[in-house]
Write a protein that holds these residues in place. Sequence first.
Motif, PDB file in Angstrom:
ATOM      1  N   MET A   1       0.820  -1.191   0.000  1.00  0.00           N
ATOM      2  CA  MET A   1       0.000   0.000   0.000  1.00  0.00           C
ATOM      3  C   MET A   1       0.864   1.255   0.000  1.00  0.00           C
ATOM      4  O   MET A   1       0.576   2.206  -0.696  1.00  0.00           O
ATOM      5  CB  MET A   1      -0.929  -0.047   1.214  1.00  0.00           C
ATOM      6  CG  MET A   1      -1.872   1.098   1.287  1.00  0.00           C
ATOM      7  SD  MET A   1      -3.130   0.923   0.011  1.00  0.00           S
ATOM      8  CE  MET A   1      -4.339   2.014   0.600  1.00  0.00           C
ATOM      9  N   PHE A   2       1.971   1.241   0.757  1.00  0.00           N
ATOM     10  CA  PHE A   2       2.854   2.400   0.811  1.00  0.00           C
ATOM     11  C   PHE A   2       3.422   2.711  -0.569  1.00  0.00           C
ATOM     12  O   PHE A   2       3.444   3.841  -0.999  1.00  0.00           O
ATOM     13  CB  PHE A   2       3.979   2.160   1.819  1.00  0.00           C
ATOM     14  CG  PHE A   2       4.947   3.304   1.887  1.00  0.00           C
ATOM     15  CD1 PHE A   2       4.578   4.491   2.507  1.00  0.00           C
ATOM     16  CD2 PHE A   2       6.193   3.217   1.309  1.00  0.00           C
ATOM     17  CE1 PHE A   2       5.450   5.553   2.569  1.00  0.00           C
ATOM     18  CE2 PHE A   2       7.073   4.277   1.362  1.00  0.00           C
ATOM     19  CZ  PHE A   2       6.701   5.446   1.991  1.00  0.00           C
ATOM     20  N   LYS A   3       3.846   1.662  -1.285  1.00  0.00           N
ATOM     21  CA  LYS A   3       4.397   1.864  -2.624  1.00  0.00           C
ATOM     22  C   LYS A   3       3.342   2.453  -3.554  1.00  0.00           C
ATOM     23  O   LYS A   3       3.625   3.342  -4.340  1.00  0.00           O
ATOM     24  CB  LYS A   3       4.924   0.540  -3.183  1.00  0.00           C
ATOM     25  CG  LYS A   3       5.649   0.684  -4.490  1.00  0.00           C
ATOM     26  CD  LYS A   3       6.264  -0.633  -4.891  1.00  0.00           C
ATOM     27  CE  LYS A   3       7.056  -0.457  -6.163  1.00  0.00           C
ATOM     28  NZ  LYS A   3       7.678  -1.686  -6.593  1.00  0.00           N
ATOM     29  N   LEU A   4       2.113   1.978  -3.462  1.00  0.00           N
ATOM     30  CA  LEU A   4       1.026   2.490  -4.283  1.00  0.00           C
ATOM     31  C   LEU A   4       0.819   3.972  -4.029  1.00  0.00           C
ATOM     32  O   LEU A   4       0.739   4.764  -4.958  1.00  0.00           O
ATOM     33  CB  LEU A   4      -0.268   1.723  -4.004  1.00  0.00           C
ATOM     34  CG  LEU A   4      -1.534   2.328  -4.616  1.00  0.00           C
ATOM     35  CD1 LEU A   4      -1.459   2.222  -6.125  1.00  0.00           C
ATOM     36  CD2 LEU A   4      -2.746   1.640  -4.097  1.00  0.00           C
ATOM     37  N   LEU A   5       0.759   4.354  -2.774  1.00  0.00           N
ATOM     38  CA  LEU A   5       0.552   5.760  -2.461  1.00  0.00           C
ATOM     39  C   LEU A   5       1.720   6.602  -2.940  1.00  0.00           C
ATOM     40  O   LEU A   5       1.536   7.703  -3.430  1.00  0.00           O
ATOM     41  CB  LEU A   5       0.330   5.933  -0.961  1.00  0.00           C
ATOM     42  CG  LEU A   5      -0.982   5.359  -0.409  1.00  0.00           C
ATOM     43  CD1 LEU A   5      -1.027   5.503   1.098  1.00  0.00           C
ATOM     44  CD2 LEU A   5      -2.168   6.035  -1.054  1.00  0.00           C
ATOM     45  N   ASN A  42      -8.092   2.305  -3.543  1.00  0.00           N
ATOM     46  CA  ASN A  42      -8.806   1.164  -2.986  1.00  0.00           C
ATOM     47  C   ASN A  42      -7.854   0.180  -2.316  1.00  0.00           C
ATOM     48  O   ASN A  42      -6.672   0.110  -2.670  1.00  0.00           O
ATOM     49  CB  ASN A  42      -9.590   0.462  -4.105  1.00  0.00           C
ATOM     50  CG  ASN A  42     -10.571   1.397  -4.761  1.00  0.00           C
ATOM     51  OD1 ASN A  42     -11.353   2.047  -4.093  1.00  0.00           O
ATOM     52  ND2 ASN A  42     -10.509   1.493  -6.082  1.00  0.00           N
ATOM     53  N   PRO A  43      -8.355  -0.617  -1.373  1.00  0.00           N
ATOM     54  CA  PRO A  43      -7.519  -1.593  -0.671  1.00  0.00           C
ATOM     55  C   PRO A  43      -6.873  -2.635  -1.598  1.00  0.00           C
ATOM     56  O   PRO A  43      -5.813  -3.153  -1.297  1.00  0.00           O
ATOM     57  CB  PRO A  43      -8.492  -2.270   0.305  1.00  0.00           C
ATOM     58  CG  PRO A  43      -9.601  -1.302   0.493  1.00  0.00           C
ATOM     59  CD  PRO A  43      -9.709  -0.558  -0.796  1.00  0.00           C
ATOM     60  N   ASP A  44      -7.501  -2.910  -2.740  1.00  0.00           N
ATOM     61  CA  ASP A  44      -6.935  -3.908  -3.648  1.00  0.00           C
ATOM     62  C   ASP A  44      -5.797  -3.351  -4.512  1.00  0.00           C
ATOM     63  O   ASP A  44      -5.237  -4.046  -5.345  1.00  0.00           O
ATOM     64  CB  ASP A  44      -8.017  -4.502  -4.554  1.00  0.00           C
ATOM     65  CG  ASP A  44      -8.619  -3.493  -5.518  1.00  0.00           C
ATOM     66  OD1 ASP A  44      -8.280  -2.283  -5.445  1.00  0.00           O
ATOM     67  OD2 ASP A  44      -9.448  -3.903  -6.354  1.00  0.00           O
ATOM     68  N   SER A  62      -6.473   5.998 -14.143  1.00  0.00           N
ATOM     69  CA  SER A  62      -6.857   4.877 -13.296  1.00  0.00           C
ATOM     70  C   SER A  62      -5.811   3.800 -13.495  1.00  0.00           C
ATOM     71  O   SER A  62      -5.128   3.752 -14.508  1.00  0.00           O
ATOM     72  CB  SER A  62      -8.251   4.364 -13.662  1.00  0.00           C
ATOM     73  OG  SER A  62      -8.271   3.928 -15.002  1.00  0.00           O
ATOM     74  N   GLY A  63      -5.685   2.943 -12.496  1.00  0.00           N
ATOM     75  CA  GLY A  63      -4.687   1.899 -12.603  1.00  0.00           C
ATOM     76  C   GLY A  63      -4.726   0.948 -11.439  1.00  0.00           C
ATOM     77  O   GLY A  63      -5.608   1.013 -10.586  1.00  0.00           O
ATOM     78  N   VAL A  64      -3.736   0.087 -11.420  1.00  0.00           N
ATOM     79  CA  VAL A  64      -3.581  -0.884 -10.346  1.00  0.00           C
ATOM     80  C   VAL A  64      -2.126  -0.847  -9.905  1.00  0.00           C
ATOM     81  O   VAL A  64      -1.234  -1.262 -10.653  1.00  0.00           O
ATOM     82  CB  VAL A  64      -3.954  -2.308 -10.803  1.00  0.00           C
ATOM     83  CG1 VAL A  64      -3.726  -3.301  -9.678  1.00  0.00           C
ATOM     84  CG2 VAL A  64      -5.385  -2.363 -11.291  1.00  0.00           C
ATOM     85  N   GLY A  65      -1.911  -0.325  -8.703  1.00  0.00           N
ATOM     86  CA  GLY A  65      -0.586  -0.293  -8.125  1.00  0.00           C
ATOM     87  C   GLY A  65       0.471   0.184  -9.087  1.00  0.00           C
ATOM     88  O   GLY A  65       0.271   1.118  -9.842  1.00  0.00           O
ATOM     89  N   SER A  66       1.598  -0.500  -9.078  1.00  0.00           N
ATOM     90  CA  SER A  66       2.681  -0.128  -9.980  1.00  0.00           C
ATOM     91  C   SER A  66       2.705  -1.029 -11.203  1.00  0.00           C
ATOM     92  O   SER A  66       3.706  -1.096 -11.900  1.00  0.00           O
ATOM     93  CB  SER A  66       4.016  -0.194  -9.238  1.00  0.00           C
ATOM     94  OG  SER A  66       4.228  -1.513  -8.775  1.00  0.00           O
TER      95      SER A  66
END
Length: 132
Positions: A1-5, A42-44, A62-66
Amino acid sequence: MFKLLTIHSQLLVATALFACAYAAVDPADAHATIVNYANEVNPDGSYNYAYDTSNRIQVQESGVGSSYASGSYSYISPEGQPIQLSYTADENGYQPKGDHLPTPPPIPEYILKALAYIEAHPFEKIQLKKRK
């Protein structure tokens, strides 16, 4: 989650810097404000964000993580031309699309023929004999 943020924050900062750089070109844009803003993480690991400014800059992603991102931005150039760019970023890298982007020249016919020949005649492994 930290990396995503962190990545999401970096994208927001990069987009804000773009808007500031654009505003620096036209002094009338120096006082532009954000008129619409949405941000969802989002949490996912998926996320969405979008914003519009008073000087007609529009950004959304929009995306998903890295692992994947898809988005677009648009603005009016200093010459008065509308600029629109859409992009994806995934395992194949960053792939922008826009009418204002330069395009490479076509591949010469002789290169296409050479590539077709290479594809039709795959390299066979050569067995080298050891010298005694």
